[in-house]
Design an enzyme around this catalytic site. Structure first.
Site, PDB file in Angstrom:
ATOM      1  N   ARG A 119       0.842  -1.081   0.047  1.00 31.18           N
ATOM      2  CA  ARG A 119      -0.279   0.055   0.038  1.00 31.18           C
ATOM      3  C   ARG A 119       0.891   1.232  -0.093  1.00 31.18           C
ATOM      4  O   ARG A 119       0.373   2.225  -0.518  1.00 31.18           O
ATOM      5  CB  ARG A 119      -0.989  -0.167   1.244  1.00 31.18           C
ATOM      6  N   TYR A 158     -17.600  16.089 -14.887  1.00 29.66           N
ATOM      7  CA  TYR A 158     -18.051  14.653 -15.123  1.00 29.66           C
ATOM      8  C   TYR A 158     -19.010  14.371 -14.138  1.00 29.66           C
ATOM      9  O   TYR A 158     -18.690  14.718 -12.758  1.00 29.66           O
ATOM     10  CB  TYR A 158     -16.429  14.014 -14.986  1.00 29.66           C
ATOM     11  N   ASP A 216      -9.144  18.271 -14.594  1.00 26.31           N
ATOM     12  CA  ASP A 216      -9.096  16.684 -15.074  1.00 26.31           C
ATOM     13  C   ASP A 216      -8.982  16.757 -16.781  1.00 26.31           C
ATOM     14  O   ASP A 216      -9.714  17.249 -17.313  1.00 26.31           O
ATOM     15  CB  ASP A 216     -10.768  16.424 -14.900  1.00 26.31           C
ATOM     16  N   LYS A 259      -9.744   5.590 -18.950  1.00 22.72           N
ATOM     17  CA  LYS A 259     -10.160   5.905 -20.361  1.00 22.72           C
ATOM     18  C   LYS A 259      -8.714   5.669 -21.269  1.00 22.72           C
ATOM     19  O   LYS A 259      -8.445   4.823 -21.458  1.00 22.72           O
ATOM     20  CB  LYS A 259     -10.814   7.234 -20.264  1.00 22.72           C
TER      21      LYS A 259
HETATM   22  C1  LIG Z   1     -14.647   8.300 -16.057  1.00 24.55           C
HETATM   23  C2  LIG Z   1     -14.148   9.675 -15.597  1.00 24.55           C
HETATM   24  C3  LIG Z   1     -13.785  10.042 -14.363  1.00 24.55           C
HETATM   25  C4  LIG Z   1     -13.982   8.862 -13.217  1.00 24.55           C
HETATM   26  O1  LIG Z   1     -12.882   7.813 -13.350  1.00 24.55           O
HETATM   27  P1  LIG Z   1     -13.072   6.450 -12.971  1.00 24.55           P
HETATM   28  O2  LIG Z   1     -12.060   5.794 -13.165  1.00 24.55           O
HETATM   29  O3  LIG Z   1     -14.340   5.780 -13.668  1.00 24.55           O
HETATM   30  O4  LIG Z   1     -13.316   6.634 -11.262  1.00 24.55           O
HETATM   31  C5  LIG Z   1     -13.362  11.135 -13.973  1.00 24.55           C
HETATM   32  N1  LIG Z   1     -13.382  12.148 -15.062  1.00 24.55           N
HETATM   33  C6  LIG Z   1     -13.583  12.039 -16.373  1.00 24.55           C
HETATM   34  C7  LIG Z   1     -13.732  13.197 -17.275  1.00 24.55           C
HETATM   35  C8  LIG Z   1     -13.979  10.881 -16.594  1.00 24.55           C
HETATM   36  O5  LIG Z   1     -14.326  10.577 -17.847  1.00 24.55           O
END
Ligand SMILES: *Cc1c(COP(=O)(O)O)cnc(C)c1O
Length: 384
Positions: free
Chosen positions: A51, A104, A176, A201
């Site tokens: 961890r 998001y 983000d 993604k």
């Molecule tokens: C999918 C997504 C998230 C969240 O991520 P997870 O891996 O599903 O927890 C945050 N921001 C954006 C823009 C996303 O597309």
């Protein structure tokens, strides 16, 4: 510094030629949860417990930092685990976040339904106009959270202008950057303090591993977030770290093909009489095109379009497509398509959706890296 695609392949994965090591060209998956020591007081090479520090996760963190040209990278079990750890580390009760009103949905849920219970408030503004952020700042404001482009409307925020406002008021700017990935956009170079990713993604890129990351240069923020990465424990597993490393190596070539296909599909849809409008920041008529072009080197692989007709027509179109799977999420090698009104954004009240431009026939496409002509042919037959 060597170029992006070279860093994507080599950084974090120098072969180990020390006595007894095997020189693996791909980092091994270190599954051990604990590491033996020769002397009780001296952890072996700094490793104590997975961890806290794990060799496979460390390789991923080094690679992610290198992709951004940043000092520090931290890997988490999901994008939202990264977001949660960031907020816990840098904010406290009474603080206020200023968020883009098109964030998001999961980030919005986290801020509005979870952190609100700990006395952290969020004010949402339309960040396509940077001065709206300045107007929302109060003495309690500590952090600005934006995305650009947003989802599913592909709205663009001016990162440089917002970074300037953040600096003037002593606020932390978080971007983000999931949609463009570090291949097309590097928010730290534009003045942001912290970049967060859902590596689920584009960085992972194959729709088979969940992950998140935080990338930054600031030593103080890094110390606080790294402390909580261990204290809270939402870390990326060794196997997930390995899969994310594997995906990240091909990020450059994948992003080029995603973008090529997205441009081709956007142009095809623009010329179809069955399509009302196409939202893709790469198109010259997109309201955020000039800002996007000034702050990123590409426009990504996600586009949305509004179909003429009704929700039934939208559903019928999706069922006729053969190469586009109807599914949520984005950024994988395979093309995915969805109707936000009944899928990703179904929990947003209909009035709010419509006010924001998410109609029942708005369709979002995550354009994959299949052959360009095959994707267009599939749309042609489905629209007919
Ligand atoms: C999918 C997504 C998230 C969240 O991520 P997870 O891996 O599903 O927890 C945050 N921001 C954006 C823009 C996303 O597309």
């Amino acid at each position: 510094m060597v170029a992006f695609s070279t860093r994507a392949i080599h950084n974090g994965e120098e072969p180990d030629f020390r006595e007894g090591a095997s020189g693996d060209v791909a980092v091994p998956i270190h599954l051990a949860t604990t590491f033996a020591r020769l002397k009780a007081g001296a952890p072996t090479a700094g490793y104590e417990y997975t961890r806290s520090l794990n060799p496979t996760r460390k390789a991923l963190e080094e690679k992610l930092a290198a992709l951004e040209g940043a000092k520090y990278g931290l890997a988490f079990s999901s994008g939202l685990a990264a977001a949660s750890t960031l907020i816990i580390s840098l904010l406290k009760t009474g603080d206020n976040v200023i968020g883009f009103d098109d964030l998001y949905g999961g980030t919005r849920r986290l801020l509005s339904n979870v952190f609100v219970n700990f006395g952290i408030s969020t004010t949402y503004v339309d960040a396509t106009v940077a001065s709206n952020i300045g107007k929302a700042i109060t003495p309690q404001s500590k952090l600005i959270w934006i995305e650009t482009p947003t989802n599913p409307l592909l709205k663009i925020a001016d990162i440089r202008a917002i970074a300037k406002i953040a600096k003037e008021h002593g606020l932390i700017l978080v971007v983000d950057n999931t949609f463009l990935s570090p291949y097309f956009q590097k928010p730290l170079d534009l003045g942001a303090d912290i970049v967060v990713y859902s590596t689920t993604k584009y960085i992972g890129g194959h729709s088979d591993v969940l992950g998140g990351s935080i990338i930054l240069n600031n030593d103080d923020y890094y110390q606080k977030i790294a402390y909580n990465q261990n204290a809270v424990g939402a870390v990326a597993s060794p196997f997930d770290s390995y899969l994310t490393i594997r995906g990240a190596k091909t990020l450059a070539v994948r992003m080029e093909q995603h973008q090529k296909n997205a441009f081709a599909l956007a142009e095809f849809l623009q010329n179809s009489p069955k399509v009302k409008r196409v939202l893709y920041p790469g198109l010259k008529d997109h309201p955020g095109h000039d800002i996007a072009a000034s702050q990123s080197t590409g426009f990504g692989g996600v586009l949305s379009f509004e179909l003429e007709g009704t929700l039934d027509d939208a559903e019928a179109l999706l069922s006729k497509l053969k190469l586009f799977s109807t599914a949520e999420s984005l950024g994988g090698v395979e093309s995915l398509i969805e109707i936000p009104a009944i899928m990703t954004h179904a929990s947003v009240p209909k009035e709010v959706r419509e006010q924001n431009g998410i109609s029942d026939t708005l369709i979002r496409v995550s354009v994959g890296i299949e052959d360009t002509a095959d994707l267009i042919d599939d749309f042609r037959q489905a629209l007919n």
